[in-house]
Motif scaffolding. Sequence first.
Motif, PDB file in Angstrom:
ATOM      1  N   MET A   1       0.848  -1.192   0.000  1.00 45.16           N
ATOM      2  CA  MET A   1       0.000   0.000   0.000  1.00 45.16           C
ATOM      3  C   MET A   1       0.881   1.237   0.000  1.00 45.16           C
ATOM      4  SD  MET A   1      -2.756   1.660   0.010  1.00 45.16           S
ATOM      5  CE  MET A   1      -3.768   0.201  -0.078  1.00 45.16           C
ATOM      6  N   SER A   2       0.529   2.195  -0.808  1.00 43.17           N
ATOM      7  CA  SER A   2       1.333   3.399  -0.943  1.00 43.17           C
ATOM      8  C   SER A   2       1.328   4.227   0.336  1.00 43.17           C
ATOM      9  CB  SER A   2       0.789   4.247  -2.102  1.00 43.17           C
ATOM     10  OG  SER A   2       1.352   5.530  -2.083  1.00 43.17           O
ATOM     11  N   PHE A   3       2.531   4.582   0.784  1.00 50.73           N
ATOM     12  CA  PHE A   3       2.687   5.447   1.961  1.00 50.73           C
ATOM     13  C   PHE A   3       2.015   6.791   1.695  1.00 50.73           C
ATOM     14  CE2 PHE A   3       5.171   8.828   4.015  1.00 50.73           C
ATOM     15  CZ  PHE A   3       4.986   8.476   5.348  1.00 50.73           C
ATOM     16  N   ILE A   4       2.164   7.286   0.470  1.00 50.45           N
ATOM     17  CA  ILE A   4       1.581   8.588   0.120  1.00 50.45           C
ATOM     18  C   ILE A   4       0.055   8.530   0.206  1.00 50.45           C
ATOM     19  CG2 ILE A   4       1.295  10.273  -1.740  1.00 50.45           C
ATOM     20  CD1 ILE A   4       4.112   9.560  -2.677  1.00 50.45           C
ATOM     21  N   TYR A   5      -0.541   7.421  -0.256  1.00 56.00           N
ATOM     22  CA  TYR A   5      -1.998   7.282  -0.186  1.00 56.00           C
ATOM     23  C   TYR A   5      -2.480   7.357   1.257  1.00 56.00           C
ATOM     24  CZ  TYR A   5      -6.650   5.228  -0.237  1.00 56.00           C
ATOM     25  OH  TYR A   5      -7.994   5.011  -0.031  1.00 56.00           O
ATOM     26  N   ASN A   6      -1.801   6.615   2.146  1.00 60.39           N
ATOM     27  CA  ASN A   6      -2.229   6.595   3.545  1.00 60.39           C
ATOM     28  C   ASN A   6      -2.083   7.953   4.212  1.00 60.39           C
ATOM     29  OD1 ASN A   6      -3.080   3.875   3.891  1.00 60.39           O
ATOM     30  ND2 ASN A   6      -0.959   3.221   3.814  1.00 60.39           N
ATOM     31  N   ILE A   7      -1.017   8.653   3.895  1.00 59.27           N
ATOM     32  CA  ILE A   7      -0.845  10.014   4.421  1.00 59.27           C
ATOM     33  C   ILE A   7      -1.973  10.903   3.902  1.00 59.27           C
ATOM     34  CG2 ILE A   7       0.588  12.089   4.322  1.00 59.27           C
ATOM     35  CD1 ILE A   7       1.639  10.040   6.257  1.00 59.27           C
ATOM     36  N   GLY A   8      -2.284  10.741   2.618  1.00 60.54           N
ATOM     37  CA  GLY A   8      -3.346  11.542   2.012  1.00 60.54           C
ATOM     38  C   GLY A   8      -4.696  11.314   2.664  1.00 60.54           C
ATOM     39  N   ILE A   9      -4.998  10.051   3.027  1.00 61.07           N
ATOM     40  CA  ILE A   9      -6.257   9.731   3.693  1.00 61.07           C
ATOM     41  C   ILE A   9      -6.354  10.455   5.030  1.00 61.07           C
ATOM     42  CG2 ILE A   9      -7.477   7.882   4.925  1.00 61.07           C
ATOM     43  CD1 ILE A   9      -8.114   7.833   2.023  1.00 61.07           C
ATOM     44  N   HIS A  10      -5.277  10.430   5.797  1.00 60.03           N
ATOM     45  CA  HIS A  10      -5.288  11.095   7.105  1.00 60.03           C
ATOM     46  C   HIS A  10      -5.390  12.610   6.954  1.00 60.03           C
ATOM     47  CE1 HIS A  10      -4.717   7.663   9.755  1.00 60.03           C
ATOM     48  NE2 HIS A  10      -3.854   7.170   8.880  1.00 60.03           N
ATOM     49  N   LEU A  11      -4.714  13.158   5.957  1.00 57.93           N
ATOM     50  CA  LEU A  11      -4.799  14.603   5.727  1.00 57.93           C
ATOM     51  C   LEU A  11      -6.216  14.992   5.297  1.00 57.93           C
ATOM     52  CD1 LEU A  11      -1.412  15.320   3.893  1.00 57.93           C
ATOM     53  CD2 LEU A  11      -2.054  15.994   6.232  1.00 57.93           C
ATOM     54  N   ALA A  12      -6.820  14.164   4.447  1.00 59.84           N
ATOM     55  CA  ALA A  12      -8.187  14.437   4.005  1.00 59.84           C
ATOM     56  C   ALA A  12      -9.151  14.407   5.193  1.00 59.84           C
ATOM     57  CB  ALA A  12      -8.612  13.417   2.952  1.00 59.84           C
ATOM     58  N   LEU A 105     -19.324   3.831   6.028  1.00 61.43           N
ATOM     59  CA  LEU A 105     -18.040   3.163   5.876  1.00 61.43           C
ATOM     60  C   LEU A 105     -16.982   3.989   6.599  1.00 61.43           C
ATOM     61  CD1 LEU A 105     -16.631   0.748   4.376  1.00 61.43           C
ATOM     62  CD2 LEU A 105     -15.867   2.467   2.719  1.00 61.43           C
ATOM     63  N   PRO A 106     -16.204   3.384   7.491  1.00 64.18           N
ATOM     64  CA  PRO A 106     -15.161   4.141   8.180  1.00 64.18           C
ATOM     65  C   PRO A 106     -14.096   4.643   7.203  1.00 64.18           C
ATOM     66  CG  PRO A 106     -15.580   2.045   9.274  1.00 64.18           C
ATOM     67  CD  PRO A 106     -16.276   2.003   7.947  1.00 64.18           C
ATOM     68  N   LEU A 107     -13.292   5.577   7.661  1.00 68.25           N
ATOM     69  CA  LEU A 107     -12.180   6.086   6.870  1.00 68.25           C
ATOM     70  C   LEU A 107     -11.288   4.928   6.423  1.00 68.25           C
ATOM     71  CD1 LEU A 107     -10.938   8.940   6.135  1.00 68.25           C
ATOM     72  CD2 LEU A 107      -9.422   8.564   8.096  1.00 68.25           C
ATOM     73  N   ASP A 108     -10.792   4.991   5.204  1.00 73.99           N
ATOM     74  CA  ASP A 108     -10.022   3.883   4.628  1.00 73.99           C
ATOM     75  C   ASP A 108      -8.590   3.827   5.156  1.00 73.99           C
ATOM     76  OD1 ASP A 108      -9.506   1.684   2.954  1.00 73.99           O
ATOM     77  OD2 ASP A 108      -8.657   3.003   1.414  1.00 73.99           O
ATOM     78  N   THR A 109      -8.463   3.419   6.422  1.00 72.79           N
ATOM     79  CA  THR A 109      -7.143   3.158   6.996  1.00 72.79           C
ATOM     80  C   THR A 109      -7.016   1.662   7.236  1.00 72.79           C
ATOM     81  OG1 THR A 109      -7.840   3.337   9.307  1.00 72.79           O
ATOM     82  CG2 THR A 109      -7.205   5.390   8.178  1.00 72.79           C
ATOM     83  N   LYS A 110      -5.800   1.180   7.355  1.00 74.92           N
ATOM     84  CA  LYS A 110      -5.595  -0.252   7.585  1.00 74.92           C
ATOM     85  C   LYS A 110      -6.204  -0.689   8.917  1.00 74.92           C
ATOM     86  CE  LYS A 110      -2.107  -3.875   7.246  1.00 74.92           C
ATOM     87  NZ  LYS A 110      -2.881  -4.614   6.243  1.00 74.92           N
TER      88      LYS A 110
END
Length: 411
Positions: A1-12, A105-110
């Motif tokens: 999973m892309s590190f950038i994607y996960n950071i983006g989810i939290h920032l969003a 649906l909860p936020l898309d985090t692992k």
Amino acid sequence: MSFIYNIGIHLAHFGLKCVAPFNKKIKSGIVGRQDTFNILKSNLKPTDKTLWFHCASLGEYEQGLPVFKALRDQYKSHKIVLSFFSPSGYEIRKNSPVADVVVYLPLDTKTNANQFLDLVNPELTVFVKYDIWPNFLNEIRERKLRAILISAAFRENQTFFKFYGNPLRNALFAFEHIFTQNENSKRLLESINYNKVTVSGDTRFDRVSSQLEIDNTLDFIETFKQDKLCVVAGSTWPEDESLLVNFINSEASKDVKFIIAPHNIKSAQIKNIQEKLTVKSILFSEKDNEQLQTAQVFIIDTIGILSKIYSYANIAYVGGAIGTTGLHNTLEPAVFGIPIIIGNQHSKFPEAQEMIDNAGMFSISNQNEFNVILDDLIKNKQMRLQSGSHNSNYIKNNLGAVTKILRYLEL
């Protein structure tokens, strides 16, 4: 999973929390997501067998509903979990009879994906159209759970098909099968080496066709319409309502009735429509205290009955495409065999272009074009009936998506 994607989810998520105090819809989503896990814990036991249906919003729910109903009937001993991302879907369908539990649906985090799937543990997951969440889907794949995507529609400019689209592209491979609306979507999937694809068509055709099998009678509409020609404008926005009001005030015969069902039923917008009209109008919320037959315009300041109202239309106007909000559902009126007028911003809606090509739908870009087309349809009965027949046949010719999906699932 892309590190950038996960950071983006939290920032969003952080950004949405900052905006939430100033936006009722966003606030509803933030607050609702906080309750998801408690709702699941309260309604599900570890021993329960479950199915999970996920939709982005109301439109996707309606699109998936024929499949959901069939699975509900087949898996009577299972509990159905229905999730939405958007408040506009959750708030309207949180009591859906097709599901036992309805949640955001909860936020898309692992972490959220793990906790959600620990609680739900679905025997089968059905996603509708395009709401692809990589952490949830990758966790589904790691757990070797079954998942399908139905009524998928892809375009070449989407992130899935870009060099930087790995997180979303890889998430598609969690689906054991994808059912697409068209051949182009299948070709795009094959271009990224996803080959478990069936072109099933769009389940929305099956959904709207079922409207013909129910009782669409609305006594108050019959009282209002009487035996006069009726134009129904559905899911309108201010820019749509401006076209309608101008036509009604300056061009319309008194023998033509108009029903306007705004997308936004806030009192300020409804009041604005009424104030600009120079003919008599009545609100749905006040219908019991008025003589409906004496009004020329009936404004529907409620939700949930538009699909039935279309059955009384001789001509339909569907809102959203004269501005930038997005064209609303044109298949709902088409199933009743009536001509349809829309705005010109419909490039993302292939069914609209197909109905235009079939001469059942008319696209306009300004007041003059709207006046000309609507006046022609009002005065020319043969044109009206022929155009409507083209739309009815278009619906009939595109049925069958649900059957193909259920056949794959061996129901």
